[in-house]
Design an enzyme around this catalytic site. Structure first.
Site, PDB file in Angstrom:
ATOM      1  N   MET A  30      34.873  43.122  39.815  1.00 32.51           N
ATOM      2  CA  MET A  30      33.534  42.677  39.414  1.00 32.51           C
ATOM      3  C   MET A  30      32.573  42.838  40.599  1.00 32.51           C
ATOM      4  O   MET A  30      31.525  42.211  40.644  1.00 32.51           O
ATOM      5  CB  MET A  30      33.576  41.230  38.932  1.00 32.51           C
ATOM      6  CG  MET A  30      34.461  41.076  37.693  1.00 32.51           C
ATOM      7  SD  MET A  30      33.995  39.716  36.622  1.00 32.51           S
ATOM      8  CE  MET A  30      34.271  38.341  37.687  1.00 32.51           C
ATOM      9  N   LEU A  33      32.733  43.054  46.851  1.00 30.46           N
ATOM     10  CA  LEU A  33      34.060  43.418  47.352  1.00 30.46           C
ATOM     11  C   LEU A  33      34.359  42.792  48.715  1.00 30.46           C
ATOM     12  O   LEU A  33      33.489  42.720  49.581  1.00 30.46           O
ATOM     13  CB  LEU A  33      34.155  44.940  47.461  1.00 30.46           C
ATOM     14  CG  LEU A  33      33.911  45.694  46.147  1.00 30.46           C
ATOM     15  CD1 LEU A  33      33.984  47.197  46.385  1.00 30.46           C
ATOM     16  CD2 LEU A  33      34.884  45.267  45.056  1.00 30.46           C
ATOM     17  N   HIS A  34      35.591  42.355  48.877  1.00 28.13           N
ATOM     18  CA  HIS A  34      36.056  41.844  50.169  1.00 28.13           C
ATOM     19  C   HIS A  34      37.390  42.521  50.488  1.00 28.13           C
ATOM     20  O   HIS A  34      37.891  43.356  49.716  1.00 28.13           O
ATOM     21  CB  HIS A  34      36.185  40.314  50.138  1.00 28.13           C
ATOM     22  CG  HIS A  34      36.982  39.788  48.994  1.00 28.13           C
ATOM     23  ND1 HIS A  34      38.335  40.005  48.876  1.00 28.13           N
ATOM     24  CD2 HIS A  34      36.623  39.082  47.892  1.00 28.13           C
ATOM     25  CE1 HIS A  34      38.780  39.439  47.768  1.00 28.13           C
ATOM     26  NE2 HIS A  34      37.755  38.875  47.137  1.00 28.13           N
ATOM     27  N   GLY A  36      40.359  41.657  50.221  1.00 32.59           N
ATOM     28  CA  GLY A  36      41.378  41.583  49.164  1.00 32.59           C
ATOM     29  C   GLY A  36      41.263  42.773  48.211  1.00 32.59           C
ATOM     30  O   GLY A  36      42.259  43.445  47.909  1.00 32.59           O
ATOM     31  N   HIS A  37      40.026  43.060  47.763  1.00 27.63           N
ATOM     32  CA  HIS A  37      39.828  44.210  46.865  1.00 27.63           C
ATOM     33  C   HIS A  37      40.200  45.519  47.580  1.00 27.63           C
ATOM     34  O   HIS A  37      40.823  46.401  47.000  1.00 27.63           O
ATOM     35  CB  HIS A  37      38.356  44.335  46.457  1.00 27.63           C
ATOM     36  CG  HIS A  37      37.826  43.194  45.656  1.00 27.63           C
ATOM     37  ND1 HIS A  37      36.918  42.295  46.159  1.00 27.63           N
ATOM     38  CD2 HIS A  37      38.060  42.818  44.379  1.00 27.63           C
ATOM     39  CE1 HIS A  37      36.612  41.411  45.230  1.00 27.63           C
ATOM     40  NE2 HIS A  37      37.300  41.690  44.144  1.00 27.63           N
ATOM     41  N   LYS A 149      46.826  36.965  43.372  1.00 28.40           N
ATOM     42  CA  LYS A 149      46.098  35.692  43.519  1.00 28.40           C
ATOM     43  C   LYS A 149      45.723  35.168  42.135  1.00 28.40           C
ATOM     44  O   LYS A 149      45.874  33.993  41.840  1.00 28.40           O
ATOM     45  CB  LYS A 149      44.850  35.876  44.378  1.00 28.40           C
ATOM     46  CG  LYS A 149      44.331  34.544  44.887  1.00 28.40           C
ATOM     47  CD  LYS A 149      42.851  34.540  45.100  1.00 28.40           C
ATOM     48  CE  LYS A 149      42.176  34.276  43.814  1.00 28.40           C
ATOM     49  NZ  LYS A 149      40.770  34.150  43.793  1.00 28.40           N
ATOM     50  N   ASP A 150      45.231  36.057  41.286  1.00 31.49           N
ATOM     51  CA  ASP A 150      44.925  35.683  39.893  1.00 31.49           C
ATOM     52  C   ASP A 150      46.197  35.911  39.085  1.00 31.49           C
ATOM     53  O   ASP A 150      46.275  36.842  38.272  1.00 31.49           O
ATOM     54  CB  ASP A 150      43.768  36.531  39.370  1.00 31.49           C
ATOM     55  CG  ASP A 150      42.507  36.287  40.165  1.00 31.49           C
ATOM     56  OD1 ASP A 150      42.005  35.164  40.170  1.00 31.49           O
ATOM     57  OD2 ASP A 150      42.026  37.234  40.821  1.00 31.49           O
ATOM     58  N   GLN A 153      46.159  35.950  35.266  1.00 34.15           N
ATOM     59  CA  GLN A 153      45.497  37.174  34.798  1.00 34.15           C
ATOM     60  C   GLN A 153      46.481  38.352  34.822  1.00 34.15           C
ATOM     61  O   GLN A 153      46.552  39.132  33.869  1.00 34.15           O
ATOM     62  CB  GLN A 153      44.297  37.468  35.695  1.00 34.15           C
ATOM     63  CG  GLN A 153      43.709  38.863  35.524  1.00 34.15           C
ATOM     64  CD  GLN A 153      42.405  39.050  36.266  1.00 34.15           C
ATOM     65  OE1 GLN A 153      41.391  38.528  35.852  1.00 34.15           O
ATOM     66  NE2 GLN A 153      42.407  39.803  37.345  1.00 34.15           N
ATOM     67  N   MET A 184      41.924  35.226  49.947  1.00 38.48           N
ATOM     68  CA  MET A 184      40.580  35.826  49.903  1.00 38.48           C
ATOM     69  C   MET A 184      40.042  35.806  48.485  1.00 38.48           C
ATOM     70  O   MET A 184      40.754  36.103  47.530  1.00 38.48           O
ATOM     71  CB  MET A 184      40.641  37.246  50.430  1.00 38.48           C
ATOM     72  CG  MET A 184      40.809  37.264  51.911  1.00 38.48           C
ATOM     73  SD  MET A 184      40.412  38.867  52.589  1.00 38.48           S
ATOM     74  CE  MET A 184      40.927  38.579  54.266  1.00 38.48           C
TER      75      MET A 184
HETATM   76  O1  PAF Z   1      39.844  40.043  38.589  1.00 36.71           O
HETATM   77  C1  PAF Z   1      38.694  40.429  38.288  1.00 36.71           C
HETATM   78  O2  PAF Z   1      37.859  40.743  39.141  1.00 36.71           O
HETATM   79  C2  PAF Z   1      38.307  40.530  36.828  1.00 36.71           C
HETATM   80  O3  PAF Z   1      38.874  39.516  36.085  1.00 36.71           O
HETATM   81  C3  PAF Z   1      38.607  41.910  36.205  1.00 36.71           C
HETATM   82  C4  PAF Z   1      40.085  42.211  36.184  1.00 36.71           C
HETATM   83  C5  PAF Z   1      37.881  42.994  36.985  1.00 36.71           C
HETATM   84  C6  PAF Z   1      38.105  41.954  34.753  1.00 36.71           C
HETATM   85  O4  PAF Z   1      36.738  41.746  34.686  1.00 36.71           O
END
Ligand code: PAF
Length: 280
Positions: A30, A33-34, A36-37, A149-150, A153, A184
């Protein structure tokens, strides 16, 4: 690095790449960005010929009254961070293209979305599953990388991929942490300096639980109580949940007799933070 802004262009490009026999790896984000991404992207890069990332703040996964409008949009800075890690394509659709008028189909991964964050963020995982399935259909990846971390999800996505026979490999990436252990997250920037110090307690107590587990404690209640009580001693931390679950199904466990995950969510001031640790 190319930026593609429309669903039709992204879909056509993915089609072309696949026709040429190229493998596509994918990291949905989304934005904002940090590190972690970026580490998800570094992991995704060598898994395929072309690395696509998406930047889209998905309204469907923000429950009413939550921070959708306040979510930081930092597109230019994000692009500058993507280039050095070798991103080939940034897909950044607008909302009206991804959810055109008349849109009404959602994906619900029933059981895995229940409990943990699912109890406190109604509709959240339905929004995540729906947008991720749409992004998969547009980007057509062979492999996609998600952060642990999520964790809920990640389990929701894995279940959806299995249940809907999607031909995509899902790779989970270990949580990237600050030097004091804080996971993060884009939300860390909302913490005041005092709150930021307290936030390190989350991982400290998760590690203490793991140490107790490693010494032989197998009663989930003992381990969760230790973390819950420890965190509750800090008056600025309000615990939403601490729970131990089966690592695949996310069903609650009383006894840790199989691979488990201890997950927690807290509020520190106005900021909601989540974290988890594997036990066993
Ligand atoms: O983890 C995230 O940033 C969001 O939930 C994702 C997977 C990009 C879906 O919008």
């Amino acid at each position: 690095m190319r930026v593609i802004k429309t669903v039709s262009d992204m879909s056509a490009e993915a089609e072309r790449l696949r026709r040429e026999g190229k493998r596509i790896s994918f990291v949905p984000t989304m934005g904002n960005l940090h590190e972690g991404h970026l580490s998800l992207m570094r992991t995704a890069k060598p898994l395929a010929d072309v690395l696509v990332i998406s930047i889209f703040v998905n309204p469907l996964q923000f429950e009413p009254g939550s921070d959708f409008d306040a979510y930081p949009r930092t597109f230019q800075e994000d692009l500058e961070k993507c280039e050095p890690v070798g991103v080939d394509i940034v897909f950044a659709p607008v909302e009206s293209d991804l959810y055109p008028e008349g849109f009404q189909t959602t994906v619900e991964v029933k059981e895995v979305s229940k409990g943990l964050c699912g109890d406190f963020r109604p509709g959240h995982f339905k929004g995540v599953a729906t947008v991720v399935l749409k992004l998969f259909n547009i980007v057509k990846p062979h492999v996609a990388v998600f952060g642990e971390k999520d964790y809920q999800q990640l389990c929701v996505i894995r279940r959806m991929v299995k249940d809907l026979n999607l031909d995509i490999e899902i790779v989970g990436h270990p949580t990237v942490r600050e030097p004091d252990g804080l996971a993060m997250s884009s939300r860390n920037q909302y913490l005041s300096p005092d709150e930021r110090k307290r936030a390190a307690l989350l991982y400290k107590f998760l590690q203490e639980a793991k140490a107790l587990f490693d010494k032989g404690e197998r009663r989930a209640q003992r381990l969760t109580a230790m973390v819950q009580n420890g965190l509750a001693r800090d008056p600025r931390i309000s615990v939403e949940y601490v729970s131990i679950r089966d690592r695949d199904t996310l069903k609650p466990l009383d006894t840790l007799d199989r691979p488990a995950v201890m997950a927690l969510a807290v509020h520190i001031g106005k900021t909601r933070l989540i974290d988890n640790i594997f036990l066993g």
